[in-house]
Design an enzyme around this catalytic site. Structure first.
Site, PDB file in Angstrom:
ATOM      1  NE  ARG A  11      57.255 -38.040  28.061  1.00  0.00           N
ATOM      2  CZ  ARG A  11      57.936 -38.627  27.088  1.00  0.00           C
ATOM      3  NH1 ARG A  11      58.531 -37.908  26.187  1.00  0.00           N
ATOM      4  NH2 ARG A  11      58.013 -39.943  27.002  1.00  0.00           N
ATOM      5  CB  THR A  12      57.455 -38.802  35.004  1.00  0.00           C
ATOM      6  OG1 THR A  12      56.353 -38.876  34.107  1.00  0.00           O
ATOM      7  CG2 THR A  12      56.933 -38.511  36.411  1.00  0.00           C
ATOM      8  NE  ARG A  45      56.266 -43.449  36.102  1.00  0.00           N
ATOM      9  CZ  ARG A  45      56.182 -42.904  34.888  1.00  0.00           C
ATOM     10  NH1 ARG A  45      56.791 -43.475  33.868  1.00  0.00           N
ATOM     11  NH2 ARG A  45      55.495 -41.805  34.677  1.00  0.00           N
ATOM     12  CE  LYS A  50      72.046 -56.036  46.939  1.00  0.00           C
ATOM     13  NZ  LYS A  50      72.790 -55.224  47.930  1.00  0.00           N
ATOM     14  CG  HIS A  89      51.134 -40.159  35.846  1.00  0.00           C
ATOM     15  ND1 HIS A  89      51.978 -39.380  36.629  1.00  0.00           N
ATOM     16  CD2 HIS A  89      51.819 -40.428  34.699  1.00  0.00           C
ATOM     17  CE1 HIS A  89      53.110 -39.211  35.975  1.00  0.00           C
ATOM     18  NE2 HIS A  89      53.048 -39.831  34.816  1.00  0.00           N
TER      19      HIS A  89
HETATM   20  C1  NCD Z   1      52.506 -41.660  30.845  1.00  0.00           C
HETATM   21  C2  NCD Z   1      52.627 -42.679  31.979  1.00  0.00           C
HETATM   22  O1  NCD Z   1      53.731 -42.994  32.420  1.00  0.00           O
HETATM   23  O2  NCD Z   1      51.581 -43.116  32.398  1.00  0.00           O
HETATM   24  N1  NCD Z   1      53.719 -41.045  30.543  1.00  0.00           N
HETATM   25  C3  NCD Z   1      54.133 -39.969  31.256  1.00  0.00           C
HETATM   26  O3  NCD Z   1      54.300 -40.008  32.451  1.00  0.00           O
HETATM   27  N2  NCD Z   1      54.300 -38.830  30.587  1.00  0.00           N
HETATM   28  C4  NCD Z   1      51.811 -42.173  29.661  1.00  0.00           C
HETATM   29  C5  NCD Z   1      52.257 -43.466  29.064  1.00  0.00           C
HETATM   30  O4  NCD Z   1      53.211 -44.117  29.500  1.00  0.00           O
HETATM   31  O5  NCD Z   1      51.619 -43.846  28.070  1.00  0.00           O
END
Ligand code: NCD
Length: 307
Positions: free
Chosen positions: A51-52, A101, A80, A129
């Site tokens: 999703r993100t 991320r 590397k 997040h």
């Molecule tokens: C979450 C995350 O990555 O922290 N997911 C997301 O970004 N929608 C929740 C999760 O991984 O449980």
């Protein structure tokens, strides 16, 4: 130029403006279809995501911009031995804005020291997040029409769940919010969240292991996955993996206007028959994630003078 590392980097007024912008985008998508023409978003995902990353990329495309990046650290020079700082320095030569991320908490902050363009934290380890929280706030606002006067239940892995940490930090700034923290003792919210946010801001909160008992009080129920990848041993994970499972039976005593949320991915903590309950809003929440990311991209590019 500003970065987004945590929700508290934004003032409450700025969050209101971002939500208003997202609402305007939802109402008139065409108006924003070319606002980012010629701009590039880099998505640097050193940790898995559906999703993100995809909602960031869809967001930029719907604004007329382009995307580049990687979805796995093994496809980048990190494999590397390149440092995050060097990777960011290079990518900021190629892109106008970066969403990143990383499994290490604080890695996006290190990135900001080297970046010449805005960096958005798209999740750093078990820490924060903020863009998920913005999606959560937009969802609560669209469902309830307000971000105050709410009893919010947070359930599952409150220790390692970064979405929970960011959401608590954000909601502590609104009036008359009561938190109901539903988790096994071993997975309760970290002490710093209690001392520096809940207690510091004088928030009302309770901790419980009994979901059924608190269900009737809740306006929002935020379910979360047990974060398998953050446990030190598989045995520890297995001990907790079925700790809380929301099913239609448990919802019998819930308010008629409860909003059921989940950042997703779900494993087994919400049974699929709950999806048909009109109170289940987690798929809408994922869609809201795209709209709020559109608002964030526009706003950060404007603050940085690139728009
Ligand atoms: C979450 C995350 O990555 O922290 N997911 C997301 O970004 N929608 C929740 C999760 O991984 O449980």
């Amino acid at each position: 130029m500003r970065h987004l590392l945590d929700t508290t980097d934004l003032t409450v007024e700025e969050i209101d403006e971002l939500i208003a912008l997202a609402m305007d985008i939802i109402a008139d998508k065409q108006k924003y279809a070319h606002i980012c023409d010629g701009k590039k978003l880099a998505t640097l995902f050193f940790e898995p995501s559906t999703r993100t990353r995809l909602s960031f990329e869809a967001a930029m495309m719907e604004l007329g911009g382009n995307v580049l990046g990687f979805s796995d650290a093994s496809c980048s020079s990190a494999s590397k031995g390149e440092t995050v700082g060097d990777t960011i320095k290079i990518v900021s030569c190629y892109a106008d804005i970066i969403a990143m991320r990383h499994p290490i908490e604080g890695a996006p902050r290190v990135a900001t020291y080297k970046s010449d363009v805005p960096v958005i934290n798209a999740g750093d380890g078990g820490h924060s997040h903020p863009t998920q929280t913005m999606a959560d706030l937009l969802t609560i606002f669209r469902e309830k029409g307000r971000l105050k006067d709410l009893t919010i239940g947070l359930c599952g892995d409150l220790k390692f769940g970064r979405t929970v940490h960011s959401l608590i930090k954000a909601m502590c700034r609104y009036s008359n919010i009561k938190f109901v923290l539903i988790a096994p003792k071993e997975l309760s919210v970290p002490d710093y969240i209690k001392t520096d946010y809940l207690e510091e801001k004088g928030m009302e909160y309770i901790e419980t292991e009994n979901m059924e008992e608190v269900m009737p009080q809740l306006d929002v129920l935020y379910m979360t996955r047990i974060q398998r990848e953050r446990f030190f041993s598989e045995d520890e994970y297995l001990k907790h993996k079925d700790a809380f499972i929301l099913d239609t039976d448990k919802l019998k005593t819930a308010k008629a206007d409860l909003t059921i949320m989940h950042p997703l991915p779900r494993v087994n903590e919400i049974t699929t028959d709950v999806d048909d309950d009109s109170r289940a809003k987690y798929f809408e929440q994922a869609l809201n994630g795209k709209y709020i990311r559109m608002a964030l991209i526009i706003t950060l590019l404007k603050w940085g003078g690139a728009l």
